[in-house]
Write a protein that holds these residues in place. Structure first.
Motif, PDB file in Angstrom:
ATOM      1  N   HIS A 269       0.811  -1.216   0.000  1.00 56.39           N
ATOM      2  CA  HIS A 269       0.000   0.000   0.000  1.00 56.39           C
ATOM      3  C   HIS A 269       0.840   1.260   0.000  1.00 56.39           C
ATOM      4  N   SER A 270       2.052   1.147   0.428  1.00 51.73           N
ATOM      5  CA  SER A 270       2.787   2.378   0.674  1.00 51.73           C
ATOM      6  C   SER A 270       4.220   2.226   0.200  1.00 51.73           C
ATOM      7  N   TRP A 271       4.845   3.335  -0.013  1.00 53.74           N
ATOM      8  CA  TRP A 271       6.273   3.306  -0.280  1.00 53.74           C
ATOM      9  C   TRP A 271       6.906   4.556   0.269  1.00 53.74           C
ATOM     10  N   LEU A 272       8.196   4.417   0.504  1.00 52.97           N
ATOM     11  CA  LEU A 272       8.930   5.496   1.152  1.00 52.97           C
ATOM     12  C   LEU A 272       9.773   6.189   0.100  1.00 52.97           C
ATOM     13  N   ILE A 273       9.718   7.483   0.077  1.00 51.37           N
ATOM     14  CA  ILE A 273      10.545   8.238  -0.856  1.00 51.37           C
ATOM     15  C   ILE A 273      11.709   8.802  -0.068  1.00 51.37           C
ATOM     16  N   PRO A 274      12.933   8.389  -0.382  1.00 49.30           N
ATOM     17  CA  PRO A 274      14.072   8.773   0.449  1.00 49.30           C
ATOM     18  C   PRO A 274      14.168  10.282   0.647  1.00 49.30           C
ATOM     19  N   GLN A 275      14.414  10.670   1.867  1.00 46.03           N
ATOM     20  CA  GLN A 275      14.617  12.058   2.281  1.00 46.03           C
ATOM     21  C   GLN A 275      13.422  12.936   1.991  1.00 46.03           C
ATOM     22  N   TRP A 276      12.290  12.371   1.720  1.00 52.75           N
ATOM     23  CA  TRP A 276      11.147  13.198   1.366  1.00 52.75           C
ATOM     24  C   TRP A 276       9.908  12.824   2.160  1.00 52.75           C
ATOM     25  N   GLY A 277       9.563  11.550   2.206  1.00 54.12           N
ATOM     26  CA  GLY A 277       8.362  11.187   2.932  1.00 54.12           C
ATOM     27  C   GLY A 277       7.789   9.870   2.454  1.00 54.12           C
ATOM     28  N   THR A 278       6.497   9.728   2.651  1.00 50.69           N
ATOM     29  CA  THR A 278       5.836   8.460   2.396  1.00 50.69           C
ATOM     30  C   THR A 278       4.528   8.704   1.664  1.00 50.69           C
ATOM     31  N   VAL A 279       4.181   7.774   0.799  1.00 51.37           N
ATOM     32  CA  VAL A 279       2.875   7.803   0.148  1.00 51.37           C
ATOM     33  C   VAL A 279       2.139   6.548   0.548  1.00 51.37           C
ATOM     34  N   TYR A 280       0.885   6.694   0.920  1.00 50.55           N
ATOM     35  CA  TYR A 280       0.060   5.545   1.289  1.00 50.55           C
ATOM     36  C   TYR A 280      -1.170   5.563   0.395  1.00 50.55           C
ATOM     37  N   LEU A 281      -1.397   4.465  -0.302  1.00 52.53           N
ATOM     38  CA  LEU A 281      -2.572   4.377  -1.159  1.00 52.53           C
ATOM     39  C   LEU A 281      -3.711   3.779  -0.363  1.00 52.53           C
ATOM     40  N   LEU A 282      -4.831   4.450  -0.372  1.00 50.48           N
ATOM     41  CA  LEU A 282      -5.974   3.995   0.399  1.00 50.48           C
ATOM     42  C   LEU A 282      -7.145   3.906  -0.562  1.00 50.48           C
ATOM     43  N   SER A 283      -7.764   2.725  -0.609  1.00 54.70           N
ATOM     44  CA  SER A 283      -8.955   2.638  -1.457  1.00 54.70           C
ATOM     45  C   SER A 283     -10.169   2.599  -0.553  1.00 54.70           C
ATOM     46  N   LEU A 284     -11.147   3.356  -0.922  1.00 56.35           N
ATOM     47  CA  LEU A 284     -12.319   3.547  -0.071  1.00 56.35           C
ATOM     48  C   LEU A 284     -13.566   3.362  -0.911  1.00 56.35           C
ATOM     49  N   PRO A 285     -14.681   3.050  -0.265  1.00 54.67           N
ATOM     50  CA  PRO A 285     -15.950   3.104  -1.004  1.00 54.67           C
ATOM     51  C   PRO A 285     -16.199   4.519  -1.505  1.00 54.67           C
ATOM     52  N   ASP A 286     -16.924   4.613  -2.598  1.00 55.54           N
ATOM     53  CA  ASP A 286     -17.029   5.896  -3.296  1.00 55.54           C
ATOM     54  C   ASP A 286     -17.731   6.974  -2.495  1.00 55.54           C
ATOM     55  N   ASP A 287     -18.607   6.567  -1.580  1.00 53.39           N
ATOM     56  CA  ASP A 287     -19.439   7.586  -0.948  1.00 53.39           C
ATOM     57  C   ASP A 287     -18.919   8.013   0.428  1.00 53.39           C
ATOM     58  N   THR A 288     -17.686   7.669   0.752  1.00 52.31           N
ATOM     59  CA  THR A 288     -17.149   8.109   2.035  1.00 52.31           C
ATOM     60  C   THR A 288     -16.925   9.611   1.983  1.00 52.31           C
ATOM     61  N   THR A 289     -17.518  10.327   2.916  1.00 48.11           N
ATOM     62  CA  THR A 289     -17.288  11.767   2.924  1.00 48.11           C
ATOM     63  C   THR A 289     -16.273  12.157   3.972  1.00 48.11           C
ATOM     64  N   ARG A 290     -16.144  11.341   5.017  1.00 47.13           N
ATOM     65  CA  ARG A 290     -15.217  11.716   6.070  1.00 47.13           C
ATOM     66  C   ARG A 290     -14.423  10.492   6.466  1.00 47.13           C
TER      67      ARG A 290
END
Lengths: 617, 554
Positions: free
Chosen positions: B365-386
């Protein structure tokens, strides 16, 4: 029943519009106001407003408020900020009063004023430097060139719009860059600050090609804290884009932008002329009766609505008389406002909005007053400014201020921040009513003048004036042009130096008299001017055009010429002196044979010898 | 004396040489012209004085003024000393680590003996002189409170078997031993001592490896360098050091929620941070401060649009042109944590990202970008508002573990130990960084003789060296870190001095064009005058010599 329902709708709408504008409690809303202007102009006012509570802002949780800007504000201790990017001139004679009563307008170029929280002037200057540099990076503008010589601290002209009851040590700083050319690179960061970017809602209509092709445009960012009574204080960011599009020009196809005369049978003719016939045509002066559609004007239709926007605020409003018919794409509900000159449209999300305004039925316009558009309101004051005088040493500035109202005098503050190389003679400043020679003293009521310091500080001039009803006042003063240093000239020195627009703030009568009567909102702007308390400080704001001041420019190869000339003179003098001191003088026949005489003599001898040889043979 | 004659035509003189009506006729017929009267010796002397005076003015006044007005200010830099620092000759990084042993159940004698044996075993195992573990016996009185001088406290408790357990909150190692494991005073080896030594060695192995890796990548002379870093270990270490963010006292954490569409438009990030990340941030607080801000961005298009992301796609996933991820302006480096709501997935880990070094579940789900930070992919149902705080649990736990590796925290050992190790690694890193910056500055000053060196640079250099010396003496302690931090900041400031970088381009042709019009015409008469005078002087000397010779002959 239907009528009753629609009436209910209308009343509900009007309540919602006015309540939302008064309380400003919704977190985000956006609205586009379209108003056709005389002579085939179209005023498009985009307004985006979002709120964040002050506590969330201080914690660093950004939702609608842009984080990049929020960080800058926190870092520079900015309590209130106003930024303007403008291009062109608002033609008040034709178009009437400017939108928002001029509160969202700036002079040509970039204008920035902000209230900073600082204990001392020096600290305020430091924070101002931080602020301008950071904004310069964010908006890709040369805001970092707002240095000490372009910064002033206005005393009378500006008042904070927000609620700053808790802060006491605020400093107002004002900087202006009249030379800055506003372009697409400033629009892109502007759109990035919006919650829906340019991807949905009315912002999809914004396109650099159309925006910067407009006759006049002004982009504004206003940030102010607002404390509604009984609620938590919020920080409000309002982004506004106003532009006047030339419908003729906008309708030109992008692939074929060169204007060509239309063929004879397509010419709009004035049929009221007596000589009008099938082969004689008197062209109609203005093409206000043209048909236009949204996608023709902006190059594309509007893509749905931004889902975050407050549903109570209709996203698009059009100000034309109710008598005109407007066609919109399916699913869009039209709601006419009770004032009979405007209507708004409710757009379901993910519906493309296309709007067509057909030409009115009475194409053969008999009267000169067009009935098919809303007549523009006339502004409280007209102003134009120009240079007088000639030559490269002295000059003068003349501002013509005209009060169109037949019965009320106008009180206003005229502010100029002049570059230091324009040294004004304050004693020459005078105001006179056209046609009258006396009565000078009552025109100028108060003057605040802070003289320039060479290369360090700009001239600041604020004049509080009054123009009697239905009269024109000339405000004039003379100045001297100073000579700059060689390196202080810009690369295009012969173009001249831009002098920033004068800011004219018409004072609110109710505010002055302290009666607290709430001012009537102008119907044109289609919203409030961003105030929460009754009675704004300024009833109307306008700006003159910028001026181009030509200074004496030197020949830029001059230093080298000077170096070579003086060196040659010194060398000549030195050589002569040295030779006189060192050489020995003898009679001509005593000296050694040499120089040209010897060479010539030798040549002659050889020639003679040759001749003799020829003769002898 | 001689009277100016009417201008005589050269040709006539040439054609009729005899027609000259001079009073003094020349005896030898070849010389047709009359000679000027001999010069007075006082005149000759005066002329040479004049020429000498001019030359004196030029040399004694002109040249120094020219030199003074065109010279570039260069402050004195202790170049050799700076180069010594850069080469590691000035400081030998030594980390004396004190480890106290609490053995309340043992008698003084036994404990001393055990300590001696363990120290022996440790010394045998250790091959890196810079990183030295020294054991000491804690006074029995101090049973509970942890000695601040020592890095680690070992509590020896009698038990059934030999076990070792780290205290999770304090740097303590509890070792139990069976009663028969106490070495006799005469024995030269003991299984308990070997066990303790082995435990210590494995605890500090990573720190040793990291520090020795740091030293080896910098130009430290080989005699101080430990041998036997296997290329495998070295590679993973260098990967880890390149991944970690440059040291700063304060880091700015930016949590961003990017969604590809209009939803969700809000998240409970405040609660999630407080719940899942705050404990770790609190633990890190002695070394780093953290400031936090969060943002929500809708309609964010990623840089890669393919459904399944390959390893190559990950590097271009961040849409730098459109996403407002500008670093914070306060000067603290920014670490970005991005939750991207979308339906994209990362390709199977078998061929997949080399960066995903964590649990395999999170790597997809995620990967680390050296010296910069992290990205996390999150898949959600379409109608999530919060996004609720629970939905953010997994992303935040991933971010927390990535934050530790971004700050360069070692991966093994108990948390307090890892943090004290982090402080030591950081101080060594800063020390080496500051030294190498000094070296670069010295080499720059040597390589560009025309660059100006303002006195501020010299001040910065001397301050850097002062703090470097202090840091070198107190390496391993908290004040060592503080000194190293100051030294690094000063060195950077000296190196990036503005007035030094802005070197004006002033080509030599330009100088010639400015000087030539003056110097050319002035120099020609001066030089010619000098040459003529020298010639005349030589001639006079020869004549005088001839006269002298003639007189002698007579």
């Amino acid at each position: 029943m239907r009528q009753f329902l629609s009436f209910l709708w209308l009343s509900l709408l009007s309540i919602s519009v006015f309540s939302s504008s008064a309380a400003a409690d919704s977190d985000y809303h956006e609205q586009l106001n379209l108003r056709p202007l005389p002579f085939s102009g179209l005023l498009a006012s985009f307004n985006f407003r979002s709120n964040t509570t002050v506590s969330e802002f201080e914690k660093g949780n950004f939702r609608f408020f842009p984080r990049s800007l929020g960080q800058i504000l926190q870092h520079a201790g900015t309590r209130e900020l106003h930024l303007r990017f403008s291009l062109g001139r608002w033609d008040a004679e034709t178009w009437g009063a400017s939108p928002w009563d001029g509160a969202r307008e700036g002079g040509t170029g970039v204008e920035l004023w902000a209230w900073l929280e600082a204990d001392t002037d020096k600290e305020a200057d430091h924070k101002w430097l931080t602020l301008t540099n950071a904004l310069s990076g964010l908006f890709c503008a040369s805001l970092n060139f707002i240095d000490g010589t372009r910064t002033t601290r206005p005393v009378m002209s500006f008042q904070p719009e927000g609620d700053h009851s808790t802060v006491t040590n605020m400093h107002l700083l004002y900087g202006v860059l009249p030379h800055e050319v506003v372009c697409t690179e400033n629009l892109t960061p502007f759109l990035k600050l919006l919650p829906c970017k340019g991807k949905a809602g009315i912002a999809t209509l914004l396109d650099g090609h159309k925006l910067f092709d407009a006759s006049w445009q002004s982009m504004a960012i206003d940030i102010r804290p607002i404390c509604p009574p009984g609620g938590e204080c919020v920080l409000q960011i309002e982004q506004t884009i106003d532009m006047v599009l030339d419908i003729d020009r906008s309708k030109r196809p992008r692939g074929n932008p060169i204007p060509r005369p239309p063929p004879g049978h397509e010419l709009p003719c004035d049929a009221s002329k007596p000589y009008h016939s099938h082969d004689t045509c008197f062209p109609v002066d203005h093409a206000a009766n043209q048909e236009w559609s949204l996608s023709q004007i902006f190059g594309k239709p509007m893509k749905g609505t931004c889902p975050l926007t407050d549903p109570a605020v209709p996203p698009v409003c059009l100000q034309v008389p109710d008598s005109r018919s407007v066609f919109v794409s399916g699913g869009v509900r039209e709601k006419k406002n009770p004032n009979h000159i405007s209507r708004c449209f409710d757009i379901p999300p993910s519906t493309e909005l296309e709007m067509v305004l057909p030409a009115p039925d009475d194409v053969t316009a008999q009267s000169t007053v067009p009935t098919d558009i809303v007549t523009p309101k006339s502004p409280l004051l007209y102003a134009e400014r120009s240079f007088t005088g000639h030559g490269q040493e002295r000059g003068g500035v003349q501002t013509i201020l005209r009060n169109p109202s037949p019965d009320t005098a106008v009180d206003f503050i005229y502010m100029e921040s002049l570059p230091w190389f324009m040294r004004i003679y304050l004693h020459t400043m005078e105001a006179r009513v056209a046609g009258h020679s006396a009565n000078k003293s009552s025109l100028i009521q108060q003057v605040y003048y802070r003289p320039a310091v060479d290369r360090a500080r700009a001239t600041q001039l604020e004049v509080r004036m009054r123009v009697p009803p239905a009269s024109t006042v000339f405000l004039t003063y003379d100045f001297e042009k100073s000579i700059l240093r060689y390196t202080e000239y810009p690369p295009d020195a012969n173009r001249g130096f831009d002098v920033a627009a004068a800011v004219i703030t018409v004072l609110n009568k109710g505010q002055i008299q302290g009666e607290g009567e709430s001012t009537t909102k102008s119907g044109g702007g289609g919203g409030d001017g961003g105030t929460t308390k009754g009675g704004r400080f300024a009833a109307y704001t306008l700006r003159t055009t910028t001026l181009l001041c030509s200074l004496p420019t030197p020949d830029f190869s001059m230093p080298y010429n000077v170096i070579i000339f003086t060196s040659t003179a010194i060398a000549l003098a030195f050589g002569g002196l040295f030779n006189i001191l060192v050489r020995r003088f003898v009679a001509a026949d005593e000296g050694p044979e040499g120089g040209l005489a010897m060479v010539v003599g030798r040549l002659k001898g050889r020639l003679l010898g040759l001749l003799k040889g020829v003769k002898g043979r | 004396m001689s009277i100016q004659q009417p201008p005589d035509h050269g040709a006539t003189t040439f054609e009729s040489p005899v027609s000259s009506t001079g009073a003094a006729t020349v005896s030898n017929g070849a010389q047709s012209k009359k000679q000027p009267p001999p010069e007075k010796p006082s005149d000759v002397r005066r002329r040479s004085h004049i020429i000498l005076a001019f030359w004196l003015i030029v040399l004694c006044l002109g040249l120094p003024i020219w030199w003074r007005t065109t010279t570039i200010y260069r402050a004195d830099l202790p170049v050799q000393e700076m180069l010594d620092w850069a080469d590691g000759k000035a400081c030998r990084p030594v980390f004396p680590l004190r480890i106290s042993i609490q053995a309340n159940a043992l008698q003084e004698q036994e404990a001393q003996n055990l300590l001696r044996l363990t120290q022996h075993a440790l010394d045998d195992l250790n091959d890196f002189s810079g990183h030295h573990l020294r054991l000491q016996l804690a006074p029995p009185a101090a049973t509970e409170n942890h000695d601040s001088e020592s890095v680690l406290t070992i509590r020896l408790v009698p038990g059934d078997t030999t076990t070792a357990k780290f205290d999770p909150h304090e740097p303590m190692l509890d070792i139990t031993y069976p009663p028969n494991a106490i070495p006799s005073p005469t024995s030269s080896s003991s299984s308990l001592a070997t066990y303790v030594a082995g435990q210590l060695r494995s605890t500090f192995a990573e720190e040793q490896a990291t520090i020795s890796h740091l030293l080896s990548t910098n130009a430290i002379p080989s005699e101080h360098r430990p041998q036997g870093l296997s290329p495998d270990v070295s590679e993973s270490l260098s990967k880890r050091t390149t991944r970690s963010v440059k040291y700063a006292p304060t880091y700015h954490l930016t949590f961003s929620l990017f969604t590809s569409g209009p939803l969700p438009s809000s998240w409970d990030i405040d609660g999630a941070i407080n719940e899942y990340m705050k404990p770790v941030l609190d633990v890190l607080s002695p070394i780093h401060n953290f400031t936090i801000d969060t943002q929500v961005q809708l309609y964010a298009a990623p840089g890669v649009h393919s459904q399944v992301l390959n390893k190559e796609d990950l590097s271009s996933f961040i849409n730098a042109a459109e996403w407002p991820l500008s670093p914070s302006i306060g000067g603290a480096p920014t670490i970005n944590f991005i939750v991207f709501v979308g339906n994209q997935t990362i390709a199977a880990p078998s061929q997949g990202p080399g960066e995903g070094d964590d649990a395999p579940g999170s790597a997809s789900h995620s990967w680390l970008i050296p010296q910069w930070g992290t990205v996390y992919l999150l898949s959600l149902p379409d109608d999530t508002t919060r996004l609720s705080s629970e939905a953010l649990k997994q992303p935040l736990l991933t971010f927390t573990s990535h934050l530790l590796s971004l700050t360069g925290t070692p991966q093994s050992g108990s948390l307090p130990l890892r943090l004290s190790t982090l402080a030591r690694i950081r101080s060594a890193d800063l020390l080496l960084r500051a030294s190498s910056t000094l070296g670069s500055l010295a080499r720059l000053a040597l390589a560009l003789p025309s660059i100006s060196i303002p006195s501020r640079v010299a001040d910065g250099v001397s301050k850097t060296m002062h703090h470097l010396r202090l840091a070198c003496e107190t390496l391993g302690g908290p004040e060592g870190l503080a000194h190293a931090r100051i030294a690094e900041a000063e060195a950077e400031r000296a190196f990036f001095e503005k007035s030094m970088v802005g070197q004006l381009y002033f080509p030599d042709e330009h100088k010639i064009a400015v000087y030539m019009p003056l110097l050319g015409p002035v120099a020609v008469p001066l030089v010619m005058g000098l040459l003529n005078e020298l010639k005349a002087w030589r001639k006079r000397r020869r004549e005088a010599a001839e006269q002298g010779a003639g007189k002698k002959k007579e």
